[in-house]
Design a protein around this motif. Sequence first.
Motif, mmCIF file in Angstrom:
data_model
loop_
_atom_site.group_PDB
_atom_site.id
_atom_site.type_symbol
_atom_site.label_atom_id
_atom_site.label_comp_id
_atom_site.label_asym_id
_atom_site.label_seq_id
_atom_site.Cartn_x
_atom_site.Cartn_y
_atom_site.Cartn_z
ATOM 1 N N GLY A 1 0.780 -1.233 0.000
ATOM 2 C CA GLY A 1 0.000 0.000 0.000
ATOM 3 C C GLY A 1 0.812 1.284 0.000
ATOM 4 O O GLY A 1 0.248 2.367 0.162
ATOM 5 N N PHE A 2 2.126 1.188 -0.190
ATOM 6 C CA PHE A 2 2.970 2.383 -0.224
ATOM 7 C C PHE A 2 3.031 2.950 -1.636
ATOM 8 O O PHE A 2 3.281 2.213 -2.601
ATOM 9 C CB PHE A 2 4.397 2.068 0.246
ATOM 10 C CG PHE A 2 4.477 1.678 1.684
ATOM 11 C CD1 PHE A 2 4.273 2.607 2.690
ATOM 12 C CD2 PHE A 2 4.758 0.357 2.028
ATOM 13 C CE1 PHE A 2 4.352 2.238 4.024
ATOM 14 C CE2 PHE A 2 4.839 -0.017 3.363
ATOM 15 C CZ PHE A 2 4.625 0.919 4.368
ATOM 16 N N ALA A 3 2.823 4.246 -1.774
ATOM 17 C CA ALA A 3 2.972 4.919 -3.066
ATOM 18 C C ALA A 3 4.457 5.216 -3.254
ATOM 19 O O ALA A 3 5.033 6.046 -2.545
ATOM 20 C CB ALA A 3 2.158 6.202 -3.103
ATOM 21 N N LEU A 4 5.075 4.519 -4.192
ATOM 22 C CA LEU A 4 6.521 4.646 -4.412
ATOM 23 C C LEU A 4 6.854 5.699 -5.469
ATOM 24 O O LEU A 4 7.983 6.165 -5.547
ATOM 25 C CB LEU A 4 7.102 3.294 -4.829
ATOM 26 C CG LEU A 4 6.823 2.127 -3.886
ATOM 27 C CD1 LEU A 4 7.487 0.855 -4.408
ATOM 28 C CD2 LEU A 4 7.278 2.441 -2.473
ATOM 29 N N GLY A 5 5.885 6.053 -6.266
ATOM 30 C CA GLY A 5 6.091 7.017 -7.341
ATOM 31 C C GLY A 5 4.787 7.231 -8.067
ATOM 32 O O GLY A 5 3.710 7.039 -7.497
ATOM 33 N N ALA A 6 4.890 7.597 -9.359
ATOM 34 C CA ALA A 6 3.676 7.861 -10.134
ATOM 35 C C ALA A 6 3.909 7.578 -11.612
ATOM 36 O O ALA A 6 5.011 7.761 -12.126
ATOM 37 C CB ALA A 6 3.239 9.305 -9.946
ATOM 38 N N LEU A 7 2.853 7.139 -12.268
ATOM 39 C CA LEU A 7 2.782 7.125 -13.725
ATOM 40 C C LEU A 7 2.102 8.434 -14.065
ATOM 41 O O LEU A 7 0.975 8.687 -13.621
ATOM 42 C CB LEU A 7 1.957 5.938 -14.222
ATOM 43 C CG LEU A 7 1.616 5.929 -15.716
ATOM 44 C CD1 LEU A 7 2.877 5.912 -16.574
ATOM 45 C CD2 LEU A 7 0.718 4.743 -16.042
ATOM 46 N N CYS A 8 2.809 9.286 -14.785
ATOM 47 C CA CYS A 8 2.259 10.618 -15.013
ATOM 48 C C CYS A 8 2.316 11.035 -16.469
ATOM 49 O O CYS A 8 3.133 10.538 -17.242
ATOM 50 C CB CYS A 8 2.970 11.642 -14.143
ATOM 51 S SG CYS A 8 4.736 11.747 -14.443
ATOM 52 N N VAL A 9 1.406 11.934 -16.800
ATOM 53 C CA VAL A 9 1.387 12.576 -18.105
ATOM 54 C C VAL A 9 1.316 14.073 -17.852
ATOM 55 O O VAL A 9 0.780 14.521 -16.836
ATOM 56 C CB VAL A 9 0.192 12.105 -18.968
ATOM 57 C CG1 VAL A 9 0.337 10.629 -19.330
ATOM 58 C CG2 VAL A 9 -1.139 12.358 -18.292
ATOM 59 N N ALA A 10 1.882 14.845 -18.778
ATOM 60 C CA ALA A 10 1.870 16.300 -18.622
ATOM 61 C C ALA A 10 1.805 16.957 -19.985
ATOM 62 O O ALA A 10 2.172 16.358 -21.000
ATOM 63 C CB ALA A 10 3.121 16.754 -17.859
ATOM 64 N N ASP A 11 1.343 18.203 -19.985
ATOM 65 C CA ASP A 11 1.222 18.953 -21.228
ATOM 66 C C ASP A 11 1.696 20.376 -20.999
ATOM 67 O O ASP A 11 1.714 20.863 -19.868
ATOM 68 C CB ASP A 11 -0.238 18.958 -21.695
ATOM 69 C CG ASP A 11 -0.390 19.214 -23.180
ATOM 70 O OD1 ASP A 11 0.553 19.748 -23.807
ATOM 71 O OD2 ASP A 11 -1.467 18.896 -23.714
ATOM 72 N N THR A 12 2.062 21.015 -22.081
ATOM 73 C CA THR A 12 2.518 22.408 -22.032
ATOM 74 C C THR A 12 1.351 23.381 -22.171
ATOM 75 O O THR A 12 1.558 24.587 -22.133
ATOM 76 C CB THR A 12 3.554 22.671 -23.142
ATOM 77 O OG1 THR A 12 2.969 22.342 -24.402
ATOM 78 C CG2 THR A 12 4.809 21.840 -22.920
#
Length: 160
Positions: A123-134
């Motif tokens: 149950g530990f959040a170790l990081g993230a799968l992320c998307v980003a835009d300009t």
Amino acid sequence: MRPPWPTNEIARQQALDASGLTQRPPSSEFQRIAEQAALLAATPIAAVSFVDRNRQWLAARVGIRDSEGPRSESFCAFAIMRPGEPLIVTDATQDPRFVDNPAVLGAPYVRFYAGIPLVDAAGFALGALCVADTSPRLQTFDVYDLSHLARQAERLMSQR
């Protein structure tokens, strides 16, 4: 604004250290997932990111040159605060947490960010799968898109 620390930060760090995720070379499967996330979200930026004590390490990246950066400048460090929920920032220039962030003020000029916490079996959040835009996205991220990214995040963590 500097990201806060989760209340379980010591145990989360121990879980991250034990996983070995930040000590191994980038994985081609992680890279495929980042590329799929960018395509799904129609964003120029995507990453598989792990957050340790001092840095954010990108195990896979699309549209980002550097493979790591300071935790103090990490959007993903905010995403790990709530393991069961995505972090959506529709316009970083209007969000007090990010308005003075170097990634907002300079390259890559992040405006929109969506991060799905990468949660281990404990149950530990170790990081993230992320998307980003300009460009900002003033409408919320589509529920279908979020559920697809969440499935990709689960798949990614099940393969480690």
